[in-house]
Design a protein around this motif. Structure first.
Motif, short mmCIF file in Angstrom:
data_model
loop_
_atom_site.label_atom_id
_atom_site.label_comp_id
_atom_site.label_asym_id
_atom_site.label_seq_id
_atom_site.Cartn_x
_atom_site.Cartn_y
_atom_site.Cartn_z
N ASN A 142 0.82 -1.20 0.00
CA ASN A 142 0.00 0.00 0.00
C ASN A 142 0.86 1.26 0.00
N LEU A 143 1.92 1.28 0.81
CA LEU A 143 2.79 2.46 0.87
C LEU A 143 3.56 2.66 -0.43
N VAL A 144 3.97 1.57 -1.06
CA VAL A 144 4.67 1.70 -2.35
C VAL A 144 3.73 2.31 -3.40
N LEU A 145 2.50 1.83 -3.44
CA LEU A 145 1.54 2.38 -4.39
C LEU A 145 1.28 3.86 -4.12
N ARG A 146 1.12 4.22 -2.84
CA ARG A 146 0.91 5.63 -2.52
C ARG A 146 2.11 6.47 -2.94
N SER A 147 3.29 5.94 -2.73
CA SER A 147 4.51 6.64 -3.13
C SER A 147 4.55 6.83 -4.64
N TYR A 148 4.11 5.82 -5.37
CA TYR A 148 4.08 5.91 -6.83
C TYR A 148 3.14 7.03 -7.28
N TYR A 149 1.96 7.11 -6.68
CA TYR A 149 1.02 8.17 -7.04
C TYR A 149 1.58 9.55 -6.69
N TYR A 150 2.20 9.67 -5.53
CA TYR A 150 2.77 10.96 -5.15
C TYR A 150 3.93 11.35 -6.07
N PHE A 151 4.73 10.38 -6.45
CA PHE A 151 5.85 10.68 -7.35
C PHE A 151 5.34 11.22 -8.68
N GLU A 152 4.26 10.65 -9.19
CA GLU A 152 3.68 11.15 -10.43
C GLU A 152 3.21 12.60 -10.25
N LEU A 153 2.61 12.91 -9.12
CA LEU A 153 2.15 14.28 -8.87
C LEU A 153 3.32 15.26 -8.82
N VAL A 154 4.39 14.90 -8.14
CA VAL A 154 5.54 15.79 -8.04
C VAL A 154 6.16 16.00 -9.42
N LYS A 155 6.24 14.96 -10.23
CA LYS A 155 6.77 15.10 -11.59
C LYS A 155 5.98 16.14 -12.38
N PHE A 156 4.68 16.10 -12.26
CA PHE A 156 3.83 17.00 -13.03
C PHE A 156 3.77 18.41 -12.42
#
Length: 493
Positions: A142-156
């Motif tokens: 769950n934490l890895v998936l949340r990190s993946y979503y947050y990383f996409e947001l920071v990239k954009f």
């Protein structure tokens, strides 16, 4: 072990659990949140409740089709394409670098990623309610998936509001400011580090997060911050694990018959048998990007492919960058001229003639298959989010740019080049840096990484109409207003 299929057990089968998030394309996801809280405290009473909740977190990975296509259209790899110069205007604006805070595609990225985060936070909110066997691994995924979503947001978007303890409420959105991206990254680093010991290298089910997923994402986050030594040592843990290897034949990597292969570190699973419509893109279980990127065939025998909407055509410059003996060129880019020469009965529409290049993204081309309607939206092509070759090239860049070890950097690059049928390189220093950048472009073209690679390395001069403000996309205007105008807009928007 979970007893469900990550794609076939869809959101529709867990609607009661995720009432708070299922209609965020129709109205803002924050607006519907209080309704979903009515019975939430009566949930999470069994292991299966947590497992079902995790399915919901995985399910939002399907929406990253948009991140993939925008990462190419915004770069110098491709143009927007489509039927006309105003077809999907939001994408056309991003291609032309004329997008504004009112761009609908950017709002979708913002909403989709935060919907995934809110689902992950739902599990975090109730993570201590009961104990069960396998709980540590579930929480780690769950934490890895949340990190993946947050990383996409920071990239954009750069700085973004950081919510970590529970579902996102209206009150929080109006009281929590945008968090500096360095703080967001620090949180992602800590979360990912905490998951490593609880994740296996191999899962019994395709698409599940692994130790390799967590380490590769962590290494990528280090690389984006230019923490090169940490990136190198972290990515080496993946390389030295012996869990992954390059597929011998590059032309087979993206075939539907070769999904979840030895090169797959993290792969988003898509399913074409459920159906879907243009009314609710986040409800579709197929890979929407694929149908949008295919050629507009109009007649003849164009097997094994089927027709698409001709978006995201690769540029002539990208095609020319490949040498004639690079096996990746014809596996990455479909040349319509060559295809017609081999299949003279085929006819097709140029679509938007201003953007017609004669080329199409072959990695994510629609194949004829028994998918359910709307068949343009429900192709089963998985998205290869992190490939082993990407890990090798990230590690090469980290070793080279840190000055730690050019020899090891060359070894990693040459593994990728030799697989492509090319000679090894012998450069070092800044020349090797440029070779690594070029290799990333050739290896990963069409996979959604190019624009963000250009931005993070300061190589945006080749992007048409690019200006300094475009290193970030604007925060959607309506989201700022819904947050009580509590968030500042990115500069010059």
């Amino acid at each position: 072990m979970f007893h469900f299929n990550l794609r076939q057990m869809t959101i529709k089968k867990i609607t009661a659990l995720f009432l708070i998030l299922t209609c965020f394309a129709c109205e803002d996801y924050i607006d519907t949140l209080p309704e979903g809280q009515e019975n939430s405290e009566n949930y999470f009473n069994s292991k299966s409740d947590y497992e079902d909740a995790l399915v919901g977190v995985y399910d939002l990975l399907s929406t990253t089709y948009l991140n993939n296509i925008l990462g190419e259209i915004a770069s110098d790899n491709s143009l927007c394409g489509g039927e006309t110069p105003t077809d999907v205007l939001d994408w056309q604006q991003i291609d032309d670098m004329t997008h504004t805070p009112d761009n609908g595609a950017l709002r979708s990225v913002f909403q989709f990623m935060y919907a995934g985060i809110s689902r992950a936070n739902y599990i975090v909110e109730f993570q201590d309610k009961i104990d069960f066997e396998g709980k540590e691994q579930l929480l780690a995924e769950n934490l890895v998936l949340r990190s993946y979503y947050y990383f996409e947001l920071v990239k954009f978007f750069g700085d973004v509001p950081l919510y970590t303890n529970g579902r996102i409420t209206i009150e929080e959105s109006q009281s929590i400011p945008r968090t500096p991206k360095a703080e967001v990254y620090a949180k992602l680093e800590a979360d990912l580090q905490s998951t490593i010991d609880d994740l296996p290298w191999q899962q019994n089910q395709n698409g599940r997060v692994t130790k390799g997923t967590a380490l590769s994402l962590l290494g990528k986050i280090y690389l984006y911050q230019e923490k090169f030594e940490l990136a190198a040592t972290t990515l080496d843990l993946v390389i030295n694990s012996g869990q992954y290897q390059l597929v011998d034949d590059f032309s087979t990597i993206f075939l539907n018959s070769n999904e979840n292969n030895s090169e797959s570190v993290f792969e988003v699973q898509y399913f074409g048998g459920e159906g879907g419509s243009f009314d609710c893109f986040q409800c579709v279980e197929g890979n929407i990007a694929v149908g949008f990127m295919g050629p507009r065939f109009t007649g003849g025998d164009f097997a094994p492919f089927t027709s698409g909407f001709s978006f995201n055509p690769p540029t002539q410059e990208l095609y020319n960058l490949y040498s004639a003996d690079d096996e990746r060129r014809d596996a990455t880019i479909l040349s319509m001229e060559s295809f017609i020469a081999e299949n003279p009965s085929v006819t097709f529409s140029l679509g938007n003639e201003l953007d017609y290049t004669g080329y199409y993204n072959k990695k994510y081309i629609p194949y004829a298959e028994a998918n359910s309607g709307d068949v343009n939206l429900t192709h089963s092509n998985n998205y290869r989010a992190i490939r082993y070759s990407d890990v090798l090239l990230m590690a090469a860049e980290a070793y080279n740019r840190s000055g730690l070890n050019d020899s090891k950097a060359k070894d990693y690059v040459n593994l990728v080049r030799v697989r492509a049928g090319l000679d090894e390189i012998q450069t070092s220093g800044t020349n090797l840096t440029q070779d690594i950048y070029k290799e990333r472009r050739l290896e990963l073209a069409g996979e959604g990484h190019r624009f963000f690679d250009q931005v993070r390395t300061g190589r945006t001069n080749s992007i048409p109409n690019f200006s300094n403000k475009n290193v970030l996309f604007p925060i959607p205007r309506i989201e700022i207003e819904l947050a009580g105008n509590n968030w500042e807009q990115n500069p010059d928007y």
